[in-house]
Design a protein around this motif. Structure first.
Motif, PDB file in Angstrom:
ATOM      1  N   LYS A   4       0.832  -1.212   0.000  1.00 58.33           N
ATOM      2  CA  LYS A   4       0.000   0.000   0.000  1.00 58.33           C
ATOM      3  C   LYS A   4       0.866   1.261   0.000  1.00 58.33           C
ATOM      4  N   ILE A   5       1.909   1.262   0.845  1.00 57.06           N
ATOM      5  CA  ILE A   5       2.799   2.425   0.921  1.00 57.06           C
ATOM      6  C   ILE A   5       3.513   2.628  -0.417  1.00 57.06           C
ATOM      7  N   ARG A   6       3.904   1.511  -1.034  1.00 56.74           N
ATOM      8  CA  ARG A   6       4.571   1.625  -2.339  1.00 56.74           C
ATOM      9  C   ARG A   6       3.644   2.267  -3.359  1.00 56.74           C
ATOM     10  N   LEU A   7       2.388   1.831  -3.362  1.00 53.92           N
ATOM     11  CA  LEU A   7       1.397   2.414  -4.277  1.00 53.92           C
ATOM     12  C   LEU A   7       1.258   3.913  -4.024  1.00 53.92           C
ATOM     13  N   LEU A   8       1.087   4.266  -2.749  1.00 57.16           N
ATOM     14  CA  LEU A   8       0.917   5.677  -2.408  1.00 57.16           C
ATOM     15  C   LEU A   8       2.127   6.509  -2.816  1.00 57.16           C
ATOM     16  N   SER A   9       3.313   5.971  -2.584  1.00 57.93           N
ATOM     17  CA  SER A   9       4.491   6.788  -2.886  1.00 57.93           C
ATOM     18  C   SER A   9       4.693   6.883  -4.396  1.00 57.93           C
ATOM     19  N   ALA A  10       4.270   5.848  -5.143  1.00 55.27           N
ATOM     20  CA  ALA A  10       4.344   5.941  -6.612  1.00 55.27           C
ATOM     21  C   ALA A  10       3.402   7.028  -7.117  1.00 55.27           C
ATOM     22  N   VAL A  11       2.233   7.124  -6.482  1.00 54.76           N
ATOM     23  CA  VAL A  11       1.220   8.076  -6.929  1.00 54.76           C
ATOM     24  C   VAL A  11       1.533   9.498  -6.467  1.00 54.76           C
ATOM     25  N   ARG A  46      -4.891   6.629   5.009  1.00 56.46           N
ATOM     26  CA  ARG A  46      -4.663   6.652   6.455  1.00 56.46           C
ATOM     27  C   ARG A  46      -3.677   7.743   6.833  1.00 56.46           C
ATOM     28  N   GLN A  47      -4.017   8.413   7.931  1.00 56.30           N
ATOM     29  CA  GLN A  47      -3.184   9.537   8.380  1.00 56.30           C
ATOM     30  C   GLN A  47      -1.740   9.119   8.645  1.00 56.30           C
ATOM     31  N   GLU A  48      -1.556   7.983   9.341  1.00 56.65           N
ATOM     32  CA  GLU A  48      -0.180   7.579   9.690  1.00 56.65           C
ATOM     33  C   GLU A  48       0.635   7.302   8.433  1.00 56.65           C
ATOM     34  N   GLU A  49       0.012   6.617   7.468  1.00 53.08           N
ATOM     35  CA  GLU A  49       0.734   6.264   6.247  1.00 53.08           C
ATOM     36  C   GLU A  49       1.165   7.519   5.487  1.00 53.08           C
ATOM     37  N   LEU A  65      -6.804  16.293   4.698  1.00 55.29           N
ATOM     38  CA  LEU A  65      -7.915  15.355   4.480  1.00 55.29           C
ATOM     39  C   LEU A  65      -9.255  16.037   4.743  1.00 55.29           C
ATOM     40  N   ARG A  66      -9.264  16.896   5.751  1.00 53.28           N
ATOM     41  CA  ARG A  66     -10.504  17.607   6.081  1.00 53.28           C
ATOM     42  C   ARG A  66     -10.929  18.534   4.929  1.00 53.28           C
ATOM     43  N   GLN A  67      -9.945  19.221   4.339  1.00 53.05           N
ATOM     44  CA  GLN A  67     -10.238  20.094   3.188  1.00 53.05           C
ATOM     45  C   GLN A  67     -10.831  19.291   2.028  1.00 53.05           C
ATOM     46  N   LEU A  68     -10.225  18.138   1.775  1.00 51.63           N
ATOM     47  CA  LEU A  68     -10.678  17.322   0.646  1.00 51.63           C
ATOM     48  C   LEU A  68     -12.062  16.735   0.924  1.00 51.63           C
ATOM     49  N   LYS A  80     -13.169   2.898   8.997  1.00 57.32           N
ATOM     50  CA  LYS A  80     -12.308   2.758   7.825  1.00 57.32           C
ATOM     51  C   LYS A  80     -11.487   4.032   7.624  1.00 57.32           C
ATOM     52  N   GLY A  81     -11.987   5.128   8.165  1.00 52.63           N
ATOM     53  CA  GLY A  81     -11.286   6.394   7.963  1.00 52.63           C
ATOM     54  C   GLY A  81     -11.653   7.021   6.630  1.00 52.63           C
ATOM     55  N   ALA A  82     -10.740   7.854   6.117  1.00 51.23           N
ATOM     56  CA  ALA A  82     -11.030   8.584   4.877  1.00 51.23           C
ATOM     57  C   ALA A  82     -10.820   7.679   3.669  1.00 51.23           C
ATOM     58  N   VAL A  83     -11.805   7.645   2.787  1.00 49.85           N
ATOM     59  CA  VAL A  83     -11.637   6.919   1.522  1.00 49.85           C
ATOM     60  C   VAL A  83     -11.993   7.868   0.377  1.00 49.85           C
TER      61      VAL A  83
END
Ligand code: NI
Length: 230
Positions: A4-11, A46-49, A65-68, A80-83
């Motif tokens: 998941k982190i790899r995906l996020l950092s690629a994006v 996720r906030q931590e990620e 995240l709140r702005q979005l 689940k948090g923010a999706v």
């Protein structure tokens, strides 16, 4: 998790962000990745990620995240948090029914105050739409065209609500426009709309706008039910 982190950092890229710019940089990167589909609907953020990825504390991440969420690009789901928010689809009928109400009112308020420069700007978007073939750009120009006619509405809160709906539509069109074939049909509406606005024919403009939005709603509904049938 590592996947998941790899995906996020690629994006999103993983350069460290200076603390004082963190909120706006994170917000902007997430926003553009959501709008162009690199982060598809349903992706959990996720906030931590995100904090780990950008090397910042959780506070600017939470703010971004709140702005979005306020722009309806994210939804906060219990446990689940923010999706990333779903595209218009299941509630397309309601969405367009609401847009007819909001946008006809904005048009009614705005037309008496539109000047020659506003009308020229609206016409320039029609011209750009005429020559544009990239779907992402067509969605953006359509949004800007509509806003250019509503921009003088006196109720600012109404305009903000409309912007949220138009952003949502833009995001949907980005993914589905090629398959839908709305094409030149809607350009005829756009031309009729700007002509009526230019002549200060409020009722006529409203009639065209209603027809325009109802056509879009019908096309999207047909398109989505054909998708389901596949
Ligand atoms: Ni349009």
């Amino acid at each position: 998790m590592a996947e998941k982190i790899r995906l996020l950092s690629a994006v999103l890229g993983s350069e460290q962000v200076p603390a004082h710019l963190a909120r706006s940089v994170i917000e902007e990167r997430l926003r553009s990745a959501i709008l162009d589909g690199r982060l598809p609907p349903g992706t959990a953020l996720r906030q931590e990620e995100l904090a780990g990825l950008f090397g910042v504390s959780r506070m600017p991440v939470r703010e971004a995240l709140r702005q979005l969420e306020a722009q309806s690009l994210l939804k906060v789901i219990t446990h689940k948090g923010a999706v990333v928010a779903p595209l218009i689809g299941e509630d397309a009928v309601d969405t367009y029914a609401l847009r007819v109400l909001l946008e006809t009112e904005a048009l009614r308020q705005s037309i008496p105050h539109l000047d020659a420069a506003d009308i020229a700007l609206a016409r320039s978007y029609i011209e750009q739409l005429e020559n544009e073939t990239a779907h992402a750009e067509i969605g953006r120009l359509n949004r800007l065209f509509h806003l250019s006619l509503y921009c003088k509405a006196t109720n600012q809160k109404l305009l903000r609500m409309i912007e949220i709906e138009l952003n949502e539509e833009e995001r949907f069109l980005r993914f589905h426009l090629s398959a839908m074939g709305l094409g030149k049909l809607t350009q005829d509406d756009h031309i009729a709309l700007v002509n009526a606005a230019s002549d200060k024919q409020v009722e006529q403009a409203i009639e065209v706008l209603e027809k325009h939005l109802n056509t879009a709603a019908l096309t999207i509904r047909r398109y989505l039910s054909a998708q389901v049938a596949k």
